[in-house]
Design a protein around this motif. Structure first.
Motif, short mmCIF file in Angstrom:
data_model
loop_
_atom_site.label_atom_id
_atom_site.label_comp_id
_atom_site.label_asym_id
_atom_site.label_seq_id
_atom_site.Cartn_x
_atom_site.Cartn_y
_atom_site.Cartn_z
N LEU A 55 35.61 58.89 44.61
CA LEU A 55 36.57 58.03 43.91
C LEU A 55 37.41 57.23 44.91
O LEU A 55 37.68 56.06 44.71
N ALA A 56 37.82 57.88 45.97
CA ALA A 56 38.61 57.19 46.99
C ALA A 56 37.78 56.07 47.63
O ALA A 56 38.29 54.97 47.87
N ALA A 57 36.51 56.36 47.89
CA ALA A 57 35.63 55.34 48.47
C ALA A 57 35.41 54.19 47.48
O ALA A 57 35.39 53.02 47.88
N ALA A 98 44.15 52.83 39.47
CA ALA A 98 43.73 53.95 38.60
C ALA A 98 42.72 54.84 39.32
O ALA A 98 42.80 56.08 39.21
N LEU A 99 41.81 54.26 40.07
CA LEU A 99 40.86 55.08 40.83
C LEU A 99 41.58 55.91 41.89
O LEU A 99 41.24 57.09 42.10
N LYS A 100 42.56 55.33 42.53
CA LYS A 100 43.32 56.08 43.55
C LYS A 100 44.09 57.23 42.89
O LYS A 100 44.15 58.34 43.44
N GLN A 101 44.67 56.96 41.71
CA GLN A 101 45.40 58.01 41.00
C GLN A 101 44.46 59.14 40.58
O GLN A 101 44.79 60.32 40.69
N ALA A 102 43.28 58.77 40.10
CA ALA A 102 42.30 59.78 39.69
C ALA A 102 41.86 60.61 40.89
O ALA A 102 41.73 61.84 40.79
N ALA A 103 41.64 59.96 42.02
CA ALA A 103 41.23 60.68 43.23
C ALA A 103 42.31 61.67 43.66
O ALA A 103 42.02 62.82 44.02
N ALA A 104 43.57 61.24 43.60
CA ALA A 104 44.67 62.12 43.99
C ALA A 104 44.78 63.31 43.03
O ALA A 104 44.97 64.45 43.46
N ALA A 105 44.67 63.03 41.74
CA ALA A 105 44.77 64.11 40.75
C ALA A 105 43.62 65.11 40.91
O ALA A 105 43.82 66.32 40.83
N LEU A 106 42.42 64.59 41.15
CA LEU A 106 41.28 65.49 41.34
C LEU A 106 41.40 66.30 42.62
O LEU A 106 40.94 67.44 42.70
N ALA A 107 42.04 65.73 43.63
CA ALA A 107 42.23 66.48 44.89
C ALA A 107 43.23 67.62 44.69
O ALA A 107 43.11 68.67 45.34
N ASP A 108 44.20 67.44 43.78
CA ASP A 108 45.20 68.47 43.55
C ASP A 108 44.70 69.60 42.66
O ASP A 108 45.19 70.73 42.75
N ALA A 109 43.74 69.34 41.79
CA ALA A 109 43.26 70.36 40.85
C ALA A 109 42.69 71.59 41.55
O ALA A 109 43.04 72.72 41.17
N PRO A 110 41.82 71.44 42.56
CA PRO A 110 41.29 72.65 43.21
C PRO A 110 42.37 73.52 43.86
O PRO A 110 42.27 74.75 43.87
N LYS A 111 43.42 72.87 44.38
CA LYS A 111 44.51 73.63 44.99
C LYS A 111 45.18 74.53 43.95
O LYS A 111 45.47 75.70 44.20
N ALA A 112 45.45 73.96 42.78
CA ALA A 112 46.08 74.73 41.71
C ALA A 112 45.14 75.84 41.23
O ALA A 112 45.59 76.95 40.92
N MET A 113 43.85 75.55 41.18
CA MET A 113 42.88 76.56 40.75
C MET A 113 42.81 77.71 41.76
O MET A 113 42.72 78.89 41.39
N ASP A 114 42.85 77.36 43.06
CA ASP A 114 42.86 78.41 44.10
C ASP A 114 44.12 79.26 44.00
O ASP A 114 44.07 80.49 44.15
N ALA A 115 45.24 78.59 43.73
CA ALA A 115 46.50 79.33 43.58
C ALA A 115 46.42 80.27 42.38
O ALA A 115 46.89 81.42 42.44
N ALA A 116 45.80 79.81 41.30
CA ALA A 116 45.63 80.66 40.12
C ALA A 116 44.76 81.86 40.45
O ALA A 116 45.05 82.99 40.02
#
Length: 186
Positions: A3-5, A29-47
């Protein structure tokens, strides 16, 4: 990463007239989606870590945070698609307008050649042999110009019909027609 590319690539594209805002919005919008998708795995790992610690309440909160990140990414991607659709529609309409202008110019040339052919049939034609030769060349060129003009008109119509839906098939059909028209002019 993808998405970032894609956002970076879109940022380098030069949009057609009238589509700058849609392109910029799609890129954001693509940059926002890329940022949001990058944050999701971090939250999942924390969970997962909280579950390992038997802190179920904290794990649920982290899972909800991850779901929120994914939802934001989905919304941003939907917005990017909508804006890309607008950009493609604007590009197709712009090309159709340019094609229509070219058709008008071709019709004007055909009209002048027809006038030359008519002038060669008048009394001055006998006095000037070059006028007769020019008239013969004009008569020979007229059918090709008329066919090319018709092809350009059909191409413009196909683009205009497909532009609201940003249909690739209409663009492909119009490209074929435009190529045929160019061959007739050559």
């Amino acid at each position: 990463k993808d998405l970032a590319a894609a956002a970076e690539k879109l940022g380098k594209d030069k949009p057609p007239a009238g589509a700058e805002a849609a392109k910029d919005s799609a890129e954001r919008a693509l940059k926002q989606a890329a940022a949001a998708l990058a944050d999701a795995p971090k939250a999942m790992d924390a969970a997962a870590g909280k579950l390992g610690e038997a802190a179920g309440k904290d794990a649920v909160a982290q899972e909800e945070l991850a779901a929120d990140h994914l939802k934001r990414a989905e919304e941003a991607l939907a917005k990017a698609l909508e804006n890309e659709h607008k950009r493609v529609e604007a590009a197709m309409t712009d090309i159709a307008n340019k094609q229509a202008d070219l058709r008008g110019q071709t019709d004007e040339v055909a009209g002048r050649l027809a006038g030359l052919a008519q002038a060669a049939e008048g009394p001055d034609a006998a006095k000037d042999p070059k006028l007769g030769q020019a008239a013969q060349a004009a008569k020979a060129a007229l059918p090709s110009l008329e066919k090319a003009s018709t092809g350009m008109s059909e191409s413009s119509d196909a683009l205009r019909r497909g532009a609201p839906q940003a249909e690739g098939s209409s663009a492909g059909k119009a490209a074929g027609m435009q190529g045929d028209a160019a061959q007739k002019l050559a």
